[in-house]
Scaffold this active site. Structure first.
Site, PDB file in Angstrom:
ATOM      1  N   HIS A   9      41.645  32.424  28.910  1.00 54.72           N
ATOM      2  CA  HIS A   9      40.909  31.414  29.670  1.00 54.72           C
ATOM      3  C   HIS A   9      39.422  31.625  29.453  1.00 54.72           C
ATOM      4  O   HIS A   9      38.930  32.747  29.526  1.00 54.72           O
ATOM      5  CB  HIS A   9      41.240  31.539  31.163  1.00 54.72           C
ATOM      6  N   SER A  10      38.712  30.535  29.136  1.00 57.67           N
ATOM      7  CA  SER A  10      37.254  30.570  29.026  1.00 57.67           C
ATOM      8  C   SER A  10      36.815  31.620  27.993  1.00 57.67           C
ATOM      9  O   SER A  10      37.274  31.598  26.858  1.00 57.67           O
ATOM     10  CB  SER A  10      36.661  30.860  30.418  1.00 57.67           C
ATOM     11  N   LEU A  11      35.946  32.558  28.388  1.00 55.18           N
ATOM     12  CA  LEU A  11      35.462  33.579  27.457  1.00 55.18           C
ATOM     13  C   LEU A  11      36.606  34.434  26.918  1.00 55.18           C
ATOM     14  O   LEU A  11      36.549  34.929  25.790  1.00 55.18           O
ATOM     15  CB  LEU A  11      34.418  34.464  28.153  1.00 55.18           C
TER      16      LEU A  11
ATOM     17  N   SER B 295      39.405  33.446  25.871  1.00 49.15           N
ATOM     18  CA  SER B 295      39.962  32.824  24.668  1.00 49.15           C
ATOM     19  C   SER B 295      39.098  33.132  23.444  1.00 49.15           C
ATOM     20  O   SER B 295      39.618  33.316  22.339  1.00 49.15           O
ATOM     21  CB  SER B 295      40.078  31.309  24.859  1.00 49.15           C
TER      22      SER B 295
END
Length: 681
Positions: free
Chosen positions: A350-352, A354
């Site tokens: 999720h977010s960073l 990924s």
């Protein structure tokens, strides 16, 4: 403080003994009433601290039954360990404590519960201690057997419980000050309801999880320790994701479950924030943090700075080492606890998180032919078309020397034109990057001339995963933005992760952190992302309504234009019915239609869909094995009213999104040849 035993003795002594004349009647009462008494069914609970309050949560029915069987086995409970919650927690029966297996978490108390009282504020039922519950049960049994009620019992905390009848049992708290004078607690204050047996209290008890695990998914969080608007940890958010998946398996993979083809998918969280911030960097930051707007600055230090940490060679190394080593550690432990596991592994970020996984995956090596494949492997990314030597000389107004260079076989490499030029403090370079990039620029100009462009860090060494992930899912991912900022213009269509076959970039349309990937693979073509189907099998109603209104407005416009045209024709035409009919037919066949009247008009939506079906699918390269990469969720009706208001919420919506979870399950089970009961439109 009086003990339970002494009060039991007092109660026993206070009970009138039956006279000799009443023995037969007592036996009759005992026999009749004895049939009415049934031992209480215990259920096991564990205690969690939620919002600084103790909350008792029931184990699912299967786990509770296993704990009860272990408890009643007659063996010594000390040292007895019972796995619960799908194997993610162990209950140490003798200690009555519950411990997390795969991550760090405060141990929680476990209790075998039979009697409950209603709490003060939240109206949730709280279990009595096991010893006092036993005393209550014995008192209840005598009351039922003898049909003598209004029994009083004092708890270890000097609280009084009165059993008026089987349906009315109350709990009185001690009056303040009574302890100081040694007086007996009285029936004052607001009484609290007492219930016997878990079936008489309102609490959700789940059935349990399938024992068979088909697939394992590691989930890596983004910035900060909190993962949603309720400031919950990655463990709690992944719990939601897992619960949604279990529900969807029952509703959308019912046939496969009934045929015992599938069990479940296990999702395990990976935490890298805590190890990073335990390096002492928080103390260093606190020294230089300004004292004003303290809460905001603390929030910044705890969350947003994670992005800057990742762009620092020192802390980037800590982050990637933590993520990879955690995934390897958990995988090893998982195999030890599940020796029969034959399924695959996927990863989600999720977010960073990924971006971290993307960088780790681009730097994995396939175990076969690592060195040889490096020469022939396609470049992952490039900066567009590289100018030829002739074009470079032309720019320098040295075109007349090209024939000499060509004759002497002098190329750009010999001239040093391709030599990397480090840019900015991060040391990024604008060269092409081969598929595997565990190399740095050579100081002496010999050997490898590539910097680690895919990461933007020259000094980071990426650890290897001990397994090959099947699919990489990115939720609300800034990968596209980071790659662009690093100076990368496009991803080679032939590039694929060395060890991972699939890649899905999933995002909410209003997510301010999310970016697309496909335009970096096919920059010359404009096309929409794939719309993720609603889990109930159709588009959300407001999207259908919006499309319907658009279609209707087009139809109205076209019909209006058509009506005006026909009215004008009939007004100027001779009134011969036969001629009119043939003329109309002729017009329909031969008369050219103006651009305004064209049925881009009639059923624009259907036409475009039909065209889409006929046109071959867009080729977005091999990063997802030839499949589409970008997948967009459908916004909810309320979110359409104000995109900005729901922007932050949309970045954190994935944990409880049925549409997201269903896409993940669909893609995972497709690799096993198992499909949804009904394909979603």
């Amino acid at each position: 403080m009086s003990s339970v035993e002494s009060h039991q003795e007092q109660l026993t002594q206070s009970d009138p003994s039956p006279s000799p004349n009443s023995c037969s009647s007592f036996e009759l009462i005992d026999m009749d009433a004895g049939n009415l008494y049934e031992p209480v069914s215990p259920h096991w609970f564990y205690c969690k601290i939620i919002d600084s309050k103790e909350t008792w949560i029931p184990f699912n029915s299967e786990d509770s039954q296993q704990l009860e069987e272990a408890y009643g086995s007659g063996k010594d409970c000390n040292g007895r360990v019972v796995p619960t919650d799908g194997g993610r927690y162990d209950v140490h029966l003798g200690e009555r404590m519950r411990y997390a297996v795969y991550w760090d978490e405060q141990a929680s108390e476990v209790r075998r519960c039979t009697w409950f009282y209603k709490g003060d504020k939240d109206n949730k039922y709280v279990p009595y201690s096991e010893s006092f519950s036993q005393a209550l049960e014995e008192t209840y049994m005598r009351a039922v057997t003898l049909d003598e009620w209004k029994k009083k019992l004092e708890s270890p905390n000097r609280e009084i419980i009165i059993l008026h009848n089987p349906k009315l049992m109350v709990h009185y708290q001690p009056v303040a000050g009574s302890d100081d004078w040694g007086s007996t607690p009285t029936e004052q204050g607001r009484p609290r309801t007492v219930k016997r047996g878990v079936e008489n209290i309102s609490v959700d008890i789940h059935c349990g999880e399938p024992l068979q695990i088909d697939h394992l998914v590691f989930v890596v969080h983004g910035i900060g320790p909190a993962c949603d608007l309720r400031f919950r940890s990655i463990v709690q958010c992944v719990n939601d994701f897992r619960s949604v998946s279990l529900n969807l398996l029952q509703t959308h993979f019912k046939k496969a479950q009934e045929n015992q083809q599938i069990g479940r998918v296990e999702f395990l969280p990976v935490n890298w924030h805590s190890p990073l911030h335990s390096t002492g960097v928080d103390v260093d930051l606190q020294r230089i943090t300004l004292p004003s707007i303290n809460r905001l600055r603390h929030f910044t230090n705890d969350t947003i700075l994670d992005v800057f940490f990742y762009n620092s060679p020192t802390y980037c190394q800590t982050i990637v080492d933590t993520v990879a080593s955690e995934m390897n550690r958990i995988y090893t432990l998982f195999l030890q606890r599940n020796p029969d596991f034959k399924g695959g592994v996927s990863i989600a970020g999720h977010s960073l998180g990924s971006l971290i996984l993307f960088d780790i995956l681009t730097n994995q090596k396939d175990s076969l032919g690592d060195i040889d494949s490096e020469k022939d492997s396609p470049n992952i990314m490039d900066q567009g078309d590289t100018p030829t030597l002739e074009e470079d000389l032309k720019k320098l107004q040295l075109s007349e020397f090209f024939s000499i260079f060509e004759k002497e076989k002098v190329d750009k490499e010999a001239l040093g034109i391709n030599r990397p030029t480090p840019q900015s403090a991060s040391g990024m370079n604008m060269s092409n990057m081969p598929k595997e990039s565990e190399f740095c620029s050579s100081a002496d100009g010999t050997g490898n001339d590539y910097l680690d462009v895919g990461i933007g860090q020259v000094s980071v060494k990426y650890p290897r995963l001990i397994y090959k992930p099947e699919i990489f899912f990115a939720f609300g991912s800034p990968i596209g933005m980071f790659l662009t900022v690093r100076g990368l213009k496009r991803i080679d269509p032939n590039y694929k992760f060395p060890t991972c076959k699939g890649f899905f970039n999933i995002y909410h349309p209003f997510d301010p952190v999310a970016y697309r990937i496909e335009p970096m693979v096919v920059p010359e073509v404009e096309f929409e992302p794939m719309l993720i189907p609603h889990h109930k099998g159709r588009k959300r109603m407001h999207l259908e309504l919006r499309e319907g209104l658009t279609r209707m407005s087009m139809d109205l416009k076209n019909n209006l234009l058509g009506s005006l045209r026909m009215a004008w024709k009939s007004f100027t035409r001779a009134p011969y019915p036969a001629l009119q009919a043939s003329e109309t037919a002729e017009e329909t066949e031969t008369e050219p239609v103006s651009s305004l009247e064209k049925p881009s008009d009639v059923n624009t939506e259907e036409t475009s869909v039909a065209v889409k079906d006929e046109v071959p699918p867009i080729n977005v390269g091999m990063l997802n094995g030839g499949q589409r990469i970008d997948y967009v969720l459908q916004e909810k009706p309320i979110e359409s009213f104000n995109e900005y208001l729901f922007a932050l919420q949309s970045h954190l919506c994935y944990w409880e999104s049925e549409d997201t979870v269903l896409l993940v399950l669909k893609e995972i089970y497709q690799t096993k040849g198992i499909f949804l009961d009904q394909p979603l439109q």
